[in-house]
Design a protein around this motif. Structure first.
Motif, PDB file in Angstrom:
ATOM      1  N   SER A  51     -33.658 -43.064  38.108  1.00 59.54           N
ATOM      2  CA  SER A  51     -34.389 -44.163  37.479  1.00 59.54           C
ATOM      3  C   SER A  51     -33.417 -45.188  36.932  1.00 59.54           C
ATOM      4  O   SER A  51     -32.231 -44.905  36.715  1.00 59.54           O
ATOM      5  N   VAL A  52     -33.920 -46.384  36.709  1.00 60.81           N
ATOM      6  CA  VAL A  52     -33.114 -47.459  36.145  1.00 60.81           C
ATOM      7  C   VAL A  52     -34.009 -48.307  35.245  1.00 60.81           C
ATOM      8  O   VAL A  52     -35.196 -48.487  35.516  1.00 60.81           O
ATOM      9  N   SER A  53     -33.428 -48.804  34.150  1.00 59.96           N
ATOM     10  CA  SER A  53     -34.163 -49.662  33.223  1.00 59.96           C
ATOM     11  C   SER A  53     -33.360 -50.921  32.948  1.00 59.96           C
ATOM     12  O   SER A  53     -32.126 -50.934  33.054  1.00 59.96           O
ATOM     13  N   ALA A  54     -34.065 -51.978  32.602  1.00 57.22           N
ATOM     14  CA  ALA A  54     -33.424 -53.230  32.197  1.00 57.22           C
ATOM     15  C   ALA A  54     -34.260 -53.853  31.100  1.00 57.22           C
ATOM     16  O   ALA A  54     -35.484 -53.673  31.059  1.00 57.22           O
ATOM     17  N   GLU A  55     -33.610 -54.573  30.219  1.00 55.54           N
ATOM     18  CA  GLU A  55     -34.359 -55.249  29.170  1.00 55.54           C
ATOM     19  C   GLU A  55     -33.637 -56.500  28.730  1.00 55.54           C
ATOM     20  O   GLU A  55     -32.412 -56.632  28.880  1.00 55.54           O
ATOM     21  N   THR A  56     -34.420 -57.432  28.194  1.00 56.15           N
ATOM     22  CA  THR A  56     -33.860 -58.652  27.627  1.00 56.15           C
ATOM     23  C   THR A  56     -33.733 -58.467  26.120  1.00 56.15           C
ATOM     24  O   THR A  56     -34.367 -57.601  25.526  1.00 56.15           O
ATOM     25  N   SER A  57     -32.927 -59.315  25.515  1.00 58.46           N
ATOM     26  CA  SER A  57     -32.696 -59.187  24.076  1.00 58.46           C
ATOM     27  C   SER A  57     -33.794 -59.824  23.254  1.00 58.46           C
ATOM     28  O   SER A  57     -33.996 -59.489  22.090  1.00 58.46           O
ATOM     29  N   GLY A  58     -34.512 -60.787  23.877  1.00 58.99           N
ATOM     30  CA  GLY A  58     -35.525 -61.499  23.120  1.00 58.99           C
ATOM     31  C   GLY A  58     -34.939 -62.628  22.301  1.00 58.99           C
ATOM     32  O   GLY A  58     -35.656 -63.383  21.675  1.00 58.99           O
ATOM     33  N   PHE A  59     -33.620 -62.794  22.353  1.00 58.84           N
ATOM     34  CA  PHE A  59     -32.961 -63.806  21.531  1.00 58.84           C
ATOM     35  C   PHE A  59     -33.278 -65.221  21.999  1.00 58.84           C
ATOM     36  O   PHE A  59     -33.572 -66.093  21.194  1.00 58.84           O
ATOM     37  N   ARG A  67     -39.131 -59.761  23.695  1.00 56.00           N
ATOM     38  CA  ARG A  67     -38.290 -58.854  24.467  1.00 56.00           C
ATOM     39  C   ARG A  67     -39.098 -58.248  25.606  1.00 56.00           C
ATOM     40  O   ARG A  67     -40.265 -57.913  25.431  1.00 56.00           O
ATOM     41  N   ALA A  68     -38.461 -58.105  26.768  1.00 53.07           N
ATOM     42  CA  ALA A  68     -39.112 -57.502  27.930  1.00 53.07           C
ATOM     43  C   ALA A  68     -38.288 -56.323  28.413  1.00 53.07           C
ATOM     44  O   ALA A  68     -37.054 -56.345  28.356  1.00 53.07           O
ATOM     45  N   ARG A  69     -38.973 -55.305  28.888  1.00 55.40           N
ATOM     46  CA  ARG A  69     -38.290 -54.118  29.412  1.00 55.40           C
ATOM     47  C   ARG A  69     -39.027 -53.649  30.662  1.00 55.40           C
ATOM     48  O   ARG A  69     -40.266 -53.667  30.700  1.00 55.40           O
ATOM     49  N   VAL A  70     -38.263 -53.240  31.654  1.00 56.89           N
ATOM     50  CA  VAL A  70     -38.851 -52.737  32.886  1.00 56.89           C
ATOM     51  C   VAL A  70     -38.088 -51.490  33.335  1.00 56.89           C
ATOM     52  O   VAL A  70     -36.869 -51.407  33.177  1.00 56.89           O
ATOM     53  N   THR A  71     -38.811 -50.503  33.848  1.00 57.69           N
ATOM     54  CA  THR A  71     -38.202 -49.262  34.319  1.00 57.69           C
ATOM     55  C   THR A  71     -38.788 -48.903  35.675  1.00 57.69           C
ATOM     56  O   THR A  71     -40.003 -49.001  35.887  1.00 57.69           O
ATOM     57  N   LYS A  98     -44.659 -61.377  22.670  1.00 60.21           N
ATOM     58  CA  LYS A  98     -44.318 -60.171  21.940  1.00 60.21           C
ATOM     59  C   LYS A  98     -43.586 -59.218  22.884  1.00 60.21           C
ATOM     60  O   LYS A  98     -43.486 -59.468  24.071  1.00 60.21           O
ATOM     61  N   ASN A  99     -43.069 -58.138  22.358  1.00 63.28           N
ATOM     62  CA  ASN A  99     -42.383 -57.162  23.197  1.00 63.28           C
ATOM     63  C   ASN A  99     -43.349 -56.593  24.235  1.00 63.28           C
ATOM     64  O   ASN A  99     -44.505 -56.288  23.920  1.00 63.28           O
ATOM     65  N   ASN A 100     -42.893 -56.480  25.482  1.00 61.82           N
ATOM     66  CA  ASN A 100     -43.735 -55.898  26.511  1.00 61.82           C
ATOM     67  C   ASN A 100     -42.864 -55.140  27.492  1.00 61.82           C
ATOM     68  O   ASN A 100     -41.678 -55.421  27.646  1.00 61.82           O
ATOM     69  N   SER A 101     -43.449 -54.173  28.164  1.00 60.77           N
ATOM     70  CA  SER A 101     -42.678 -53.339  29.080  1.00 60.77           C
ATOM     71  C   SER A 101     -43.536 -52.936  30.268  1.00 60.77           C
ATOM     72  O   SER A 101     -44.757 -53.025  30.234  1.00 60.77           O
ATOM     73  N   ASP A 102     -42.859 -52.511  31.317  1.00 59.72           N
ATOM     74  CA  ASP A 102     -43.552 -52.081  32.521  1.00 59.72           C
ATOM     75  C   ASP A 102     -42.771 -50.923  33.108  1.00 59.72           C
ATOM     76  O   ASP A 102     -41.547 -50.842  32.981  1.00 59.72           O
TER      77      ASP A 102
END
Length: 361
Positions: A85-93, A98-102, A321-325
């Motif tokens: 698996s691999v994940s990536a995310e932004t800092s939201g700065f 902030r966004a995160r995806v896996t 807002k923070n969100n992820s997938d």
């Protein structure tokens, strides 16, 4: 003729076990997410193992290989990675949130039976390659029947070793002991083994030195060879690596599906000395071993147009807002083609190890 390193000279003069040096080198060579890996090399029809051996294999303590004539393969294992698996995310700065995806990837279509058959075939091929190079090879039956080997095997990790994301196989009767057992445990995800267990395995590896030297004597002063190969099925990439990547407006990952040999190690124990050969770059194989890449049944939607060896990308934009997938994918292997591709690739990788051994002795 290469001389032994100053570190080895110090170890020998002070009476420290030389295996400690090999152990440190072996553990240092394990894949590390934090360490940038060099670009892989395509293992295709134009690949020449004997010509590539010097470039693609690192070697320590070459002096130990001089004059080598008789060898015994005391350990031979192939690890097949079956999920990653691999994940990536932004800092939201620099964005609204902030966004995160896996992305989770799993190999399907082949399993333990195919892996075991490949491991057995590659062991037989390796023995043949060693003999063809002019070395005298102790028969496997004699190795497994030796009293010292039975003692070493009793302290080893039984094969096959089945984990959530990998299966390690070896010829019937062989185990992983000493430094190889410790390396197998160290390569598992964090938290799988406690520090106390790792320490115990390290002490066991050191304690095995005398048994290994006794085994060499029982096998007619044969040098002991231990080989470990690691096979993967997908190259995962975090597209948000680094400072500027984390400032991007979206989090994204990608996956390139193709069989690859990520690691190939061979230790050569000659008396108290140990030479170590290791693959410096991953080798990518023919992607036709896989028939398709698809979203797993547990996911909500299908991937349209996912094709053989396709580049799968997954992205999540940052919002208010923070969100992820998170999505799960399956790489489907065609069993006959997979066996053909891996047999060729592993045999060529082994041929490199044998060619380098022959050149140095």
């Amino acid at each position: 003729m290469n001389s032994l390193s100053p570190l080895s000279a110090l170890a020998n003069s002070s009476g420290l076990p030389q295996l400690l040096l090999a152990l440190a080198l072996l553990l240092f060579s394990l894949p590390s997410p934090a360490r940038e890996q060099p670009d892989p090399v395509a293992l295709d029809a134009a690949f020449k193992p004997a010509e590539q051996a010097a470039q693609l294999l690192s070697l320590t303590e070459a002096k130990a290989l001089k004059g080598l004539k008789r060898v015994a393969v005391s350990q031979f294992s192939v690890e097949f990675v079956t999920s990653d698996s691999v994940s990536a995310e932004t800092s939201g700065f620099a964005a609204a949130g902030r966004a995160r995806v896996t992305a989770h990837h799993r190999l399907v279509g082949v399993g333990q039976a195919e892996f075991q058959a490949l491991g057995e075939a590659m062991h037989a091929e390796f023995l043949r390659q060693l003999q063809a190079s002019g070395l005298e090879v102790v028969p496997s039956e004699q190795v497994l029947a030796a009293p010292s080997y039975r003692k070493l095997a009793a302290t080893g990790l039984a094969m096959p070793d089945i984990q959530d994301g990998a299966i390690t196989v070896a010829p019937a009767g062989m185990t992983l002991y000493g430094a190889n057992r410790l390396a197998a445990q160290t390569a598992q995800p964090a938290g799988m083994f406690s520090g106390l267990q790792a320490f115990g395995s390290a002490m066991s590896a050191i304690g095995n030195i005398s048994e290994q030297q006794a085994l060499q004597a029982e096998l007619g002063d044969a040098a002991l060879l231990d080989v470990h190969l690691r096979v993967h099925f997908v190259q995962l990439t975090n597209q948000n690596k680094g400072f500027f990547g984390r400032l991007a407006s979206q989090a994204s990952v990608s996956a390139q599906t193709a069989p690859s040999i990520r690691s190939a190690r061979m230790g050569v124990q000659v008396g108290a000395y140990s030479a170590q050969l290791a693959l410096k770059q991953a080798l990518t194989l023919d992607p036709s071993a896989f028939s398709e890449v698809r979203e797993s049944a547990s996911s909500k939607a299908e991937i349209a147009g996912a094709v053989l060896a396709g580049l799968i990308s997954l992205a999540r934009r940052s919002g208010s807002k923070n969100n992820s997938d998170s999505q799960r994918f399956e790489t489907v292997a065609e069993p006959n083609r997979y066996r053909e591709v891996l047999s060729t690739g592993l045999a060529q990788t082994q041929a490199m190890l044998v060619a380098r051994l022959q050149a140095e002795r």
